[in-house]
Design an enzyme around this catalytic site. Sequence first.
Site, PDB file in Angstrom:
ATOM      1  N   LEU A 286       0.832  -1.203   0.000  1.00 15.95           N
ATOM      2  CA  LEU A 286       0.000   0.000   0.000  1.00 15.95           C
ATOM      3  C   LEU A 286       0.867   1.254   0.000  1.00 15.95           C
ATOM      4  O   LEU A 286       0.567   2.224  -0.712  1.00 15.95           O
ATOM      5  CB  LEU A 286      -0.919   0.009   1.234  1.00 15.95           C
ATOM      6  CG  LEU A 286      -1.729   1.287   1.421  1.00 15.95           C
ATOM      7  CD1 LEU A 286      -2.671   1.520   0.246  1.00 15.95           C
ATOM      8  CD2 LEU A 286      -2.508   1.242   2.733  1.00 15.95           C
TER       9      LEU A 286
ATOM     10  N   TYR B 214      -2.791 -12.087  14.394  1.00 13.19           N
ATOM     11  CA  TYR B 214      -2.751 -10.877  13.557  1.00 13.19           C
ATOM     12  C   TYR B 214      -4.034 -10.054  13.788  1.00 13.19           C
ATOM     13  O   TYR B 214      -3.976  -8.849  14.040  1.00 13.19           O
ATOM     14  CB  TYR B 214      -2.611 -11.272  12.085  1.00 13.19           C
ATOM     15  CG  TYR B 214      -2.784 -10.134  11.109  1.00 13.19           C
ATOM     16  CD1 TYR B 214      -1.769  -9.197  10.899  1.00 13.19           C
ATOM     17  CD2 TYR B 214      -3.967  -9.991  10.377  1.00 13.19           C
ATOM     18  CE1 TYR B 214      -1.930  -8.153  10.002  1.00 13.19           C
ATOM     19  CE2 TYR B 214      -4.136  -8.959   9.475  1.00 13.19           C
ATOM     20  CZ  TYR B 214      -3.119  -8.042   9.283  1.00 13.19           C
ATOM     21  OH  TYR B 214      -3.286  -7.008   8.396  1.00 13.19           O
TER      22      TYR B 214
HETATM   23  N1  LIG Z   1      -2.269  -6.862   2.533  1.00  9.43           N
HETATM   24  C1  LIG Z   1      -3.513  -7.087   2.926  1.00  9.43           C
HETATM   25  O1  LIG Z   1      -4.209  -7.968   2.393  1.00  9.43           O
HETATM   26  C2  LIG Z   1      -4.112  -6.277   4.032  1.00  9.43           C
HETATM   27  C3  LIG Z   1      -5.428  -6.511   4.424  1.00  9.43           C
HETATM   28  C4  LIG Z   1      -5.975  -5.767   5.470  1.00  9.43           C
HETATM   29  C5  LIG Z   1      -5.228  -4.788   6.091  1.00  9.43           C
HETATM   30  N2  LIG Z   1      -3.938  -4.599   5.706  1.00  9.43           N
HETATM   31  C6  LIG Z   1      -3.156  -3.571   6.408  1.00  9.43           C
HETATM   32  O2  LIG Z   1      -2.796  -2.556   5.491  1.00  9.43           O
HETATM   33  C7  LIG Z   1      -1.520  -2.023   5.826  1.00  9.43           C
HETATM   34  C8  LIG Z   1      -0.587  -2.102   4.621  1.00  9.43           C
HETATM   35  O3  LIG Z   1      -0.493  -3.448   4.220  1.00  9.43           O
HETATM   36  P1  LIG Z   1       0.549  -3.918   3.116  1.00  9.43           P
HETATM   37  O4  LIG Z   1      -0.007  -5.107   2.454  1.00  9.43           O
HETATM   38  O5  LIG Z   1       0.987  -2.731   2.313  1.00  9.43           O
HETATM   39  O6  LIG Z   1       1.740  -4.408   4.046  1.00  9.43           O
HETATM   40  P2  LIG Z   1       3.254  -4.783   3.638  1.00  9.43           P
HETATM   41  O7  LIG Z   1       3.401  -4.821   2.167  1.00  9.43           O
HETATM   42  O8  LIG Z   1       3.618  -5.964   4.446  1.00  9.43           O
HETATM   43  O9  LIG Z   1       4.046  -3.500   4.162  1.00  9.43           O
HETATM   44  C9  LIG Z   1       4.187  -3.263   5.519  1.00  9.43           C
HETATM   45  C10 LIG Z   1       5.131  -2.134   5.694  1.00  9.43           C
HETATM   46  O10 LIG Z   1       5.413  -1.966   7.089  1.00  9.43           O
HETATM   47  C11 LIG Z   1       6.817  -1.862   7.261  1.00  9.43           C
HETATM   48  N3  LIG Z   1       7.169  -2.329   8.592  1.00  9.43           N
HETATM   49  C12 LIG Z   1       7.149  -3.602   9.083  1.00  9.43           C
HETATM   50  N4  LIG Z   1       7.546  -3.598  10.368  1.00  9.43           N
HETATM   51  C13 LIG Z   1       7.830  -2.303  10.680  1.00  9.43           C
HETATM   52  C14 LIG Z   1       8.293  -1.652  11.856  1.00  9.43           C
HETATM   53  N5  LIG Z   1       8.571  -2.351  12.974  1.00  9.43           N
HETATM   54  N6  LIG Z   1       8.477  -0.316  11.818  1.00  9.43           N
HETATM   55  C15 LIG Z   1       8.244   0.392  10.706  1.00  9.43           C
HETATM   56  N7  LIG Z   1       7.791  -0.158   9.554  1.00  9.43           N
HETATM   57  C16 LIG Z   1       7.590  -1.498   9.551  1.00  9.43           C
HETATM   58  C17 LIG Z   1       7.379  -2.730   6.165  1.00  9.43           C
HETATM   59  O11 LIG Z   1       8.738  -2.421   5.951  1.00  9.43           O
HETATM   60  P3  LIG Z   1       9.685  -3.532   5.238  1.00  9.43           P
HETATM   61  O12 LIG Z   1       9.079  -3.764   3.889  1.00  9.43           O
HETATM   62  O13 LIG Z   1      10.999  -2.879   5.186  1.00  9.43           O
HETATM   63  O14 LIG Z   1       9.612  -4.726   6.138  1.00  9.43           O
HETATM   64  C18 LIG Z   1       6.486  -2.313   5.011  1.00  9.43           C
HETATM   65  O15 LIG Z   1       6.887  -1.071   4.486  1.00  9.43           O
HETATM   66  C19 LIG Z   1      -1.042  -2.832   7.033  1.00  9.43           C
HETATM   67  O16 LIG Z   1      -1.375  -2.155   8.204  1.00  9.43           O
HETATM   68  C20 LIG Z   1      -1.858  -4.104   6.956  1.00  9.43           C
HETATM   69  O17 LIG Z   1      -2.015  -4.706   8.213  1.00  9.43           O
HETATM   70  C21 LIG Z   1      -3.373  -5.299   4.694  1.00  9.43           C
END
Ligand SMILES: NC(=O)c1ccc[n+]([C@@H]2O[C@H](COP(=O)([O-])OP(=O)(O)OC[C@H]3O[C@@H](n4cnc5c(N)ncnc54)[C@H](OP(=O)(O)O)[C@@H]3O)[C@@H](O)[C@H]2O)c1
Length: 278
Positions: A12, A123
Amino acid sequence: MRVIIFGASGLLGQALMREWNGDQVAGLSVEDVDVRDAVKVRAVVEKNQPDWIVLAAAYTDVDGCESNQELAFSVNRDGAVNVAEAAKRAGAKVLFLSSDYVFDGTKTSPYEIDDARNPQSIYGRSKAEAEVRLLEVLPQCCILRTAWMFGTGGKCFPDTILKLAANRPALNVVNDQRGCPTYSVDLARAIIELCRKGATGMVHVTNAGHSTWFEFARETVRSAGLATEVQPVSTQQMARPAPRPAYSVLSARSLRPYGISMPTWQDALRRYLVERRP
Ligand SMILES: NC(=O)c1ccc[n+]([C@@H]2O[C@H](COP(=O)([O-])OP(=O)(O)OC[C@H]3O[C@@H](n4cnc5c(N)ncnc54)[C@H](OP(=O)(O)O)[C@@H]3O)[C@@H](O)[C@H]2O)c1
């Protein structure tokens, strides 16, 4: 507006960085600041003086959370609280990304924003507890629940399906979990609009329509013009460490007051396949 995005290197986050024009946007990855580090979080927020903080940083490995519970809660709940507390001090608004996995999946009609949380996975619990704590720290914050996200620049379901389909004549995919596939680009556009409109409270944002993982996979393979057969199987046949809700369709009602309507997931999937082409 001045904006900070935590989690800018994620699925995202990358879409937000590409789509957000016309405002001053600072994207932070975990290398810039770990959300578990309250002192650094506060320093970066004080330095940037943002109007809005989009909190997309999270530990998102749903199965991994089951065996790394401490990490799940320290990043997803405590990290979020660190950001909210820093935002409160700096007078910034927060939009926090949460998940359909805060629900137990026992409903048979779309989940509304005020339906009771009852997460079944670690989660989901980490997100549900973050929501509660955030509302205590910043009652005016915006909590956005989304689901089943896909997009370029990281691992996602249709990408995995296409990689498998390229090498296999048939694929087994779960057909008894129903949710809302959501394109990172469409979600990013909705988030930008919500921030510009000063959104507060709970909001559900997904692409329109719903599917099972099997239906999503079948449409992906068909839209990509592949001949791989996609076969429906049950959750029981594909055991995973974390339980998933059987039904987690999110109602779009909370988005209506903002005048935002989301494209269907099938339309989003076609645009994703074009974006994904080398
Ligand atoms: N993907 C889905 O299907 C989904 C569904 C519902 C809700 N969400 C929520 O939407 C949001 C974005 O999801 P996404 O799919 O874009 O997630 P993602 O691709 O896994 O990205 C997560 C991001 O958080 C960073 N991160 C991880 N641990 C961290 C820490 N301790 N401090 C600072 N940054 C940290 C990661 O950095 P690195 O890449 O360097 O590790 C990455 O930039 C999240 O809150 C997720 O829970 C996602």
